[in-house]
Enzyme design. Sequence first.
Site, PDB file in Angstrom:
ATOM      1  N   GLU A 232       0.806  -1.240   0.000  1.00  0.00           N
ATOM      2  CA  GLU A 232       0.000   0.000   0.000  1.00  0.00           C
ATOM      3  C   GLU A 232       0.835   1.285   0.000  1.00  0.00           C
ATOM      4  O   GLU A 232       0.578   2.192   0.778  1.00  0.00           O
ATOM      5  CB  GLU A 232      -0.958  -0.018   1.206  1.00  0.00           C
ATOM      6  CG  GLU A 232      -1.869  -1.230   1.196  1.00  0.00           C
ATOM      7  CD  GLU A 232      -2.786  -1.329   2.419  1.00  0.00           C
ATOM      8  OE1 GLU A 232      -2.680  -0.484   3.321  1.00  0.00           O
ATOM      9  OE2 GLU A 232      -3.601  -2.257   2.457  1.00  0.00           O
TER      10      GLU A 232
ATOM     11  N   ASN B 141       1.986  -5.225  -3.109  1.00  0.00           N
ATOM     12  CA  ASN B 141       0.577  -5.517  -2.828  1.00  0.00           C
ATOM     13  C   ASN B 141      -0.183  -4.215  -2.542  1.00  0.00           C
ATOM     14  O   ASN B 141       0.301  -3.367  -1.797  1.00  0.00           O
ATOM     15  CB  ASN B 141       0.526  -6.423  -1.576  1.00  0.00           C
ATOM     16  CG  ASN B 141      -0.841  -6.976  -1.278  1.00  0.00           C
ATOM     17  OD1 ASN B 141      -1.494  -7.545  -2.161  1.00  0.00           O
ATOM     18  ND2 ASN B 141      -1.301  -6.827  -0.043  1.00  0.00           N
TER      19      ASN B 141
ATOM     20  N   HIS C 241     -10.578  -5.716  -2.467  1.00  0.00           N
ATOM     21  CA  HIS C 241     -11.670  -5.537  -1.498  1.00  0.00           C
ATOM     22  C   HIS C 241     -12.774  -4.784  -2.241  1.00  0.00           C
ATOM     23  O   HIS C 241     -12.682  -3.567  -2.420  1.00  0.00           O
ATOM     24  CB  HIS C 241     -11.196  -4.706  -0.303  1.00  0.00           C
ATOM     25  CG  HIS C 241     -10.144  -5.382   0.526  1.00  0.00           C
ATOM     26  ND1 HIS C 241     -10.401  -6.503   1.292  1.00  0.00           N
ATOM     27  CD2 HIS C 241      -8.825  -5.107   0.718  1.00  0.00           C
ATOM     28  CE1 HIS C 241      -9.308  -6.878   1.923  1.00  0.00           C
ATOM     29  NE2 HIS C 241      -8.323  -6.050   1.585  1.00  0.00           N
TER      30      HIS C 241
ATOM     31  N   GLU D 141      -6.466 -10.488  -1.242  1.00  0.00           N
ATOM     32  CA  GLU D 141      -7.305 -10.222  -0.050  1.00  0.00           C
ATOM     33  C   GLU D 141      -8.776 -10.124  -0.452  1.00  0.00           C
ATOM     34  O   GLU D 141      -9.522  -9.273   0.051  1.00  0.00           O
ATOM     35  CB  GLU D 141      -6.860  -8.921   0.643  1.00  0.00           C
ATOM     36  CG  GLU D 141      -5.397  -8.918   1.051  1.00  0.00           C
ATOM     37  CD  GLU D 141      -4.952  -7.647   1.766  1.00  0.00           C
ATOM     38  OE1 GLU D 141      -5.819  -6.861   2.206  1.00  0.00           O
ATOM     39  OE2 GLU D 141      -3.742  -7.441   1.881  1.00  0.00           O
TER      40      GLU D 141
ATOM     41  N   ASP E  19     -12.509  -9.905  -0.976  1.00  0.00           N
ATOM     42  CA  ASP E  19     -13.818  -9.972  -0.339  1.00  0.00           C
ATOM     43  C   ASP E  19     -14.749  -9.063  -1.131  1.00  0.00           C
ATOM     44  O   ASP E  19     -14.302  -8.091  -1.741  1.00  0.00           O
ATOM     45  CB  ASP E  19     -13.802  -9.651   1.169  1.00  0.00           C
ATOM     46  CG  ASP E  19     -13.079  -8.376   1.550  1.00  0.00           C
ATOM     47  OD1 ASP E  19     -12.892  -7.497   0.692  1.00  0.00           O
ATOM     48  OD2 ASP E  19     -12.701  -8.250   2.733  1.00  0.00           O
TER      49      ASP E  19
HETATM   50  O1  9MR Z   1      -7.952  -7.719   8.326  1.00  0.00           O
HETATM   51  C1  9MR Z   1      -6.987  -6.953   9.023  1.00  0.00           C
HETATM   52  C2  9MR Z   1      -7.614  -6.403  10.295  1.00  0.00           C
HETATM   53  O2  9MR Z   1      -7.842  -7.467  11.199  1.00  0.00           O
HETATM   54  C3  9MR Z   1      -6.686  -5.379  10.927  1.00  0.00           C
HETATM   55  O3  9MR Z   1      -7.334  -4.812  12.010  1.00  0.00           O
HETATM   56  C4  9MR Z   1      -6.309  -4.341   9.906  1.00  0.00           C
HETATM   57  C5  9MR Z   1      -5.383  -3.338  10.516  1.00  0.00           C
HETATM   58  O4  9MR Z   1      -4.639  -2.627   9.618  1.00  0.00           O
HETATM   59  O5  9MR Z   1      -5.688  -4.956   8.790  1.00  0.00           O
HETATM   60  C6  9MR Z   1      -6.549  -5.814   8.125  1.00  0.00           C
HETATM   61  O6  9MR Z   1      -5.919  -6.352   6.987  1.00  0.00           O
HETATM   62  C7  9MR Z   1      -5.543  -5.403   5.995  1.00  0.00           C
HETATM   63  C8  9MR Z   1      -4.364  -5.964   5.264  1.00  0.00           C
HETATM   64  O7  9MR Z   1      -3.336  -6.239   6.168  1.00  0.00           O
HETATM   65  C9  9MR Z   1      -3.865  -5.002   4.197  1.00  0.00           C
HETATM   66  N1  9MR Z   1      -4.911  -4.627   3.302  1.00  0.00           N
HETATM   67  C10 9MR Z   1      -6.132  -4.167   3.907  1.00  0.00           C
HETATM   68  C11 9MR Z   1      -6.620  -5.195   4.927  1.00  0.00           C
HETATM   69  C12 9MR Z   1      -7.934  -4.763   5.475  1.00  0.00           C
HETATM   70  O8  9MR Z   1      -7.779  -3.555   6.183  1.00  0.00           O
END
Ligand code: 9MR
Length: 457
Positions: free
Chosen positions: A157, A198, A235, A264, A266
């Site tokens: 990111e 990513n 997402h 990722e 969804d």
């Molecule tokens: O799903 C993850 C969530 O449990 C955490 O609280 C969050 C914190 O940053 O991160 C989420 O996963 C993220 C992933 O690591 C990177 N891309 C976005 C995902 C959703 O926020």
Amino acid sequence: MNRPRTTVAALAAGLLAAGTILALSPSAEAASTLGAAAAEKGRYFGTAVSLNRLSDSTYSSILNREFNSVTAENEMKIDALEPQQNQFNFTTADRLITRANEMGAKVRGHTLAWHSQQPEWMRNMSGTALRSAMRNHITQVMTHYKGKIDSWDVVNEAFDDGNGGRRDSNLQRTGNDWIEDAFRTARAADPAAKLCYNDYNTDNWSWAKTQGVYNMVKDFKARGVPIDCVGFQSHFNSGSPYPANYRTTLQNFADLGVDVQITELDIEGSGTAQATTYGNVVKDCLAVTRCNGITVWGIRDTDSWRASGTPLLFDGSGNPKPAYNAVLSALNGGTTPSSPSSPSPSSPSPSSPSPSGPTTPGACSATTSVNAWTGGFVTTVKVTAGSSGLTGWRVAVTLPGGSSVTNTWSASASATSGAVTFSNVSYNGRVAAGQTTEFGFQGTGSAPSGAPTCSAA
Ligand code: 9MR
């Protein structure tokens, strides 16, 4: 004991006949789990795993049954692995590696350099101190997991949502070359892992952010910066919907000479609309040769970071949703799996099945491709079923003296050196006639050089 014997013989004969029919009927060939169906297409199907949910038996059994790749949802992030500077805590994340090995699943490593989920000591850093802390983190973590990770999200990111330029962050302020520095550091630490960039909101080809990432990857390839793959988080929701040009995006990145992975996934929604979009995403990945696999960001809707959007494949009770069926059907090329109880020996079957069918002779054959470097190698093995199809397989290889296997995915190994037999794991033993499945292993020393021997199990 005659009666059971007769029953077993009749059962075997029935299965043999039905097995031949299976080979001829597309609907009966279809794999019945996501991992198996993806493996038949040379892909993986993975999920984010939250380690503290493994004690939930519904969660755990769906994980074992359906998936052949895992990503730690939070446990391999910077704050989790290096809570104090240069003090690493691998205990929780190591449990995921153990679980993945038991499942014969690949592991995606997530993530090494990110503006978010930094431990406090790192958040307060800047300049050369932060740059060297980033390098140290990458080196230490990748060395600990060397040989155990299929693909690493090296940088996560790093692009701005609006303008296609870089996102402001403490890492970005260390200099624009921080991303390539991270990738070079990563390659040196574990040359066998695929190194991925990513990001999210990079799915729509016409969005500035997509173009920004594309131009960076193009530049990296032109200048020899080591990058192997691009992860598309995907997402999807009403603000960032699945775009009609998604396949174009995946293909255009692949054409730069990198693999693409959906990392990722969804999709917020429900019912048929959600199922249709899920099916389309899978078809898009399958249409792009370099799309290695798909990871969904959790198992049940209630496990999701966006639970209120019910974005996943299983409902809160662990029942497969229409979206699950759409994904499985798309992975199977539009066919539906046979029910687990069929074929029944009592079900009617033609007495003389047609001899037509796939042409590969013998039970199966195996071919290898090798990626080797000084002191190590990764061998990928493609198993092709012969004209009868397979319900299990074994592939035998002989390692040169002094070489050993350090990691295996999508198979289990009988030994680590000398003569090694690899056997299918639960989800990829069934291979329809003429179809293929893949497994791989990594080792130190040199790869086996002779032809592998494949046999039905
Ligand atoms: O799903 C993850 C969530 O449990 C955490 O609280 C969050 C914190 O940053 O991160 C989420 O996963 C993220 C992933 O690591 C990177 N891309 C976005 C995902 C959703 O926020």
